[in-house]
Design an enzyme around this catalytic site. Structure first.
Site, PDB file in Angstrom:
ATOM      1  N   ASP A 305       0.846  -1.193   0.000  1.00 33.17           N
ATOM      2  CA  ASP A 305       0.000   0.000   0.000  1.00 33.17           C
ATOM      3  C   ASP A 305       0.892   1.259   0.000  1.00 33.17           C
ATOM      4  OD1 ASP A 305      -2.187   1.671  -0.036  1.00 33.17           O
ATOM      5  OD2 ASP A 305      -2.768   1.321   2.048  1.00 33.17           O
ATOM      6  N   HIS A 309       3.525  10.649   0.208  1.00 30.12           N
ATOM      7  CA  HIS A 309       3.033  12.018   0.403  1.00 30.12           C
ATOM      8  C   HIS A 309       4.245  12.902   0.643  1.00 30.12           C
ATOM      9  CE1 HIS A 309      -1.214  11.083   0.528  1.00 30.12           C
ATOM     10  NE2 HIS A 309      -0.983  10.113   1.386  1.00 30.12           N
TER      11      HIS A 309
HETATM   12 ZN   LIG Z   1      -6.879   1.478   0.561  1.00 29.43          ZN
END
Ligand SMILES: [Zn+2]
Lengths: 425, 312
Positions: A305, A309
């Protein structure tokens, strides 16, 4: 051109191999796997003491292109994948605009080709604009190369929409990947609902909000016969549901992330926004449940995942920071150190979770070392001392909860089509 | 003795000795507040910024008064008059504040951990004046000070805190402080407003308000915030008052000499009946007065070496 990988310990779960073998690569494919191969004119790569695995696959990454290239681009994401030991990644469609059509699927593939690093397999949006209202052109995107479909970044809220997606996707034999979160139960939650959220005064994100959607998805999968894949599963409850469903023969698969396997919600007590992700770090009991599912075969894949950022975006009040952490360049070391070296799973099981596991979820004939297969190979040094340092990241972002961690073991060489795309031997 | 941290971010992390030190120091400042000239030169030359991103007239006034009585130079920087409301990040705003070289920043903010964020990024000493539903350490200190004045101790007291536990920063700091000092704390309110696993903080938790009040030395009612009233946590304020409001009938369950507290602002007749709020067991106005002395003590102790009294 021929290359000979010599004297490595070959671990290939698909063929139940764990032995010292040589691998001959010719024209980007595996030409032979044998005990001792004469080099002849081939270039010899000496791998004694190292472990040779089928190329690792991360089936859940966010590359932010198009639209948010200051966080990551396809090229830097693919470089981060290569550096982390992954020969292929599947990238989520929550870009700006959303990857919900053939043109964007082709664009991402073109960017990946140009980068020439790890393979990048697009995941198309399930619904147009990920709005959850109308199905996107799943067939056309699949024909263009999309390997799975997901509205990840957000859940598929409507049960009816989930049913339609599961019915329709059967034509193409592709999984629907769901980010399982009941939005009403979560409503503004930022960290796991438990003693930490209660102490810190944060709105909690209860584990049951994942469980109810996992249960719904299993029921709809059973009813429709469509394949549902649970993204980044984070609770012991979800694990129980998937284990029971698999025992019944349901078409459900699931992945877990390295951070949910090794960190619990106590990690957020310093208000470090690099520990903020969705789903959040869970309770210690949840970690136990996830590790159990990892060991007993319930879990199909470890996926990162990877959610880059910019540090400025993360340098705000905890509840205002965006969710997500990078993971491509720490996953393998975390899993070796925390799972394999601590005897929670075997090395072969770990390799499976990074290769045949995700390949199987995606219905692809990948993730194995077989004669004739594309020479996608990940080489590990099980004892390499690794200190996680953002300066070493190929990713544009550094939002990792593992910065400064000292770990044992890591990837040292990554090959795609017999080409070395990353080498730190 | 000195405080171990240069900030007051929360009760979390403080020792019982430090809390006792603040309370003892506050005793001295009460006397100053009773003098005709209520000013000492302790913080002369020191700059304090009151950075209130979330409005709070009473906490800010209390801090301001404490600063003035210590002769500090105080500057108010509130959200609606600053660029902060125009989308500037907390970090940028904080850097701007830092450029004014303040010695202290008193911060009130809607998000948990904001004072910790400031402490990580700028040089001034940070005092948490309330961060979301996380902590409000000076409120807990003034509550403890008030309790100690009446009961002579904190150790072994039974304290009942009733109301919206979920959204209250006051209750978190109070539970941490009072349990650390040896009190037996029980929190109560509707189950919809009791945070999950809250008893892990060392208190007991019950939605049976009578059980909470039984034998209490101290009864503290918490404000039911207006925005919660229509958010589905309980049917109506009428029903809330019927089920959880502290009134004279319920108070009979507490000890005969139990005191009644409220951190304010109060919804009269909802969480606390008017007769109790105005009655002789109420210490609500003392809490307000003690707030100034406690905040003076906090600033004084954080400043470390008191500024030398010089004759200008
Ligand atoms: Zn997700």
């Amino acid at each position: 051109m021929k290359r000979l990988l010599k004297n490595g310990r070959v671990v290939d779960p698909a063929s139940a191999t764990d032995a010292t073998l040589d691998i001959l690569i010719e024209d980007g494919r595996i030409a032979a796997i044998e005990e001792s191969i004469e080099p002849g004119k081939s270039e010899v790569i000496e791998l004694e003491g190292l472990t040779v695995c089928p190329g690792f696959i991360d089936m859940h990454v966010h590359f932010r292109e198009p639209g948010q290239e200051w966080k990551e681009s396809v090229a830097t994401g693919a470089a981060a994948a290569a550096s982390g030991g992954f020969t292929a990644v599947a990238c989520m469609p929550n870009t700006v605009p959303v990857m919900d059509n053939r043109a964007l699927v082709e664009f991402v593939q073109a960017q990946a080709r140009e980068a020439g690093m790890s393979r990048v397999w697009p995941i198309g949006a399930v619904t147009k604009g990920q709005d959850g209202k109308e199905l996107a052109e799943i067939g056309d995107m699949n024909a263009a190369g999309a390997v799975a479909f997901s509205d990840d970044g957000r859940p598929i809220r409507s049960s009816q929409m989930m049913r339609m997606a599961l019915e329709y996707s059967k034509i193409f034999g592709v999984p629907i990947i769901d980010h399982c979160e009941d939005p009403d139960l979560v409503a503004g939650g930022v960290v796991h609902e438990g003693w930490v959220s209660s102490r810190l005064g944060f709105k909690g994100w209860p584990g049951v909000a994942e469980d109810v959607i996992v249960a719904r998805n299993i029921l709809l999968s059973d009813y429709t016969g469509g394949h549902v894949h649970i993204a980044h599963m984070s609770t012991a409850g979800s694990m129980r549901l998937v284990r029971e469903a698999k025992a019944r023969g349901s078409r459900v698969t699931c992945e877990v992330t390295p951070h949910h396997l090794v960190l619990d919600h106590e990690a957020v007590m310093e208000f470090d926004t690099y520990t903020k992700m969705n789903p959040p770090l869970r309770a210690a009991e949840d970690l136990d449940g996830l590790l159990e599912g990892l060991a007993d075969g319930t879990v199909d894949a470890i996926a990162t995942d990877h959610a880059p950022h910019h540090c400025d975006e993360k340098c705000v009040e905890f509840s205002r920071a965006p969710f997500g952490v990078v993971g491509l360049e720490t996953a393998v070391s975390i899993c070796l150190d925390r799972l394999v070296h601590r005897d929670i799973i075997s090395l072969s099981r770990m390799v499976e979770l990074f290769s045949t596991g995700p390949a199987g979820v995606l219905g692809m004939d990948k993730g194995k070392l077989a004669v004739g297969a594309e020479a996608d190979i990940t080489v590990l040094d099980l004892d390499r001392e690794v200190t996680v340092d953002a300066d070493d990241f190929e990713s544009k972002s550094e939002n990792s909860p593992f910065l400064k961690w000292k770990l044992r073991g890591g990837p040292v060489m990554t090959m795609v089509d017999g080409r070395i795309i990353h080498d730190r031997r | 003795m000195k405080l171990s941290s240069r900030h007051l971010l929360g009760i979390d992390g403080m020792t019982a000795e430090e809390i006792a030190l603040i309370l003892d120091t506050a005793e001295g400042f009460v006397q100053i507040s009773e003098r005709e000239i209520k000013k000492v030169p302790t913080l002369r030359g020191k700059t304090v910024v009151n950075f209130f991103v979330e409005p709070s007239t009473r906490t800010r006034s209390s801090f301001e008064l404490a600063e003035k009585r210590l002769s500090a130079d105080a500057l108010n920087f509130s959200a609606n008059t600053s660029s902060f409301s125009k989308g500037e990040s907390l970090l940028d705003t904080a850097k701007n504040l830092e450029a004014m070289s303040p010695d202290f920043i008193i911060i009130r903010h809607s998000e948990p951990g904001s004072p910790h964020f400031l402490a990580r990024h700028i040089d001034a000493a940070i005092v948490n004046a309330g961060d979301g539903a996380h902590e409000h350490p000076t409120q807990a200190l003034l509550d403890a000070f008030t309790i100690r004045k009446h009961k002579g101790r904190l150790d072994g007291l039974r304290v009942a805190i009733v109301g919206d536990i979920n959204h209250s920063r006051v209750v978190r700091s109070n539970v941490l402080l009072l349990t650390l000092m040896g009190a037996d704390v029980v929190v109560s309110g509707p189950p919809t407003l009791l945070p999950r696993e809250f008893d892990a903080m060392g208190c007991r938790m019950t939605w049976k308000v009578e059980e909470a009040l039984e034998g209490a030395d101290v009864v503290m009612a918490l404000r039911v915030q207006h925005e919660r009233m229509n958010a589905g946590y309980f049917p109506t304020t009428r029903e809330y008052a019927l089920q959880f409001g502290i009134n004279s009938t319920r108070l009979k369950l507490a000890k005969d000499d139990a005191i009644v507290m409220h951190p304010g602002p109060m919804n009269r007749g909802v969480e606390l009946s008017g007769d109790l709020a105005d009655g002789n067991r109420s210490v609500i106005l003392e809490q307000v007065a003690n707030g100034v002395a406690v905040r003076m003590a906090v600033l004084y102790l954080l400043a470390g070496e008191p500024a030398r009294e010089t004759t200008a």
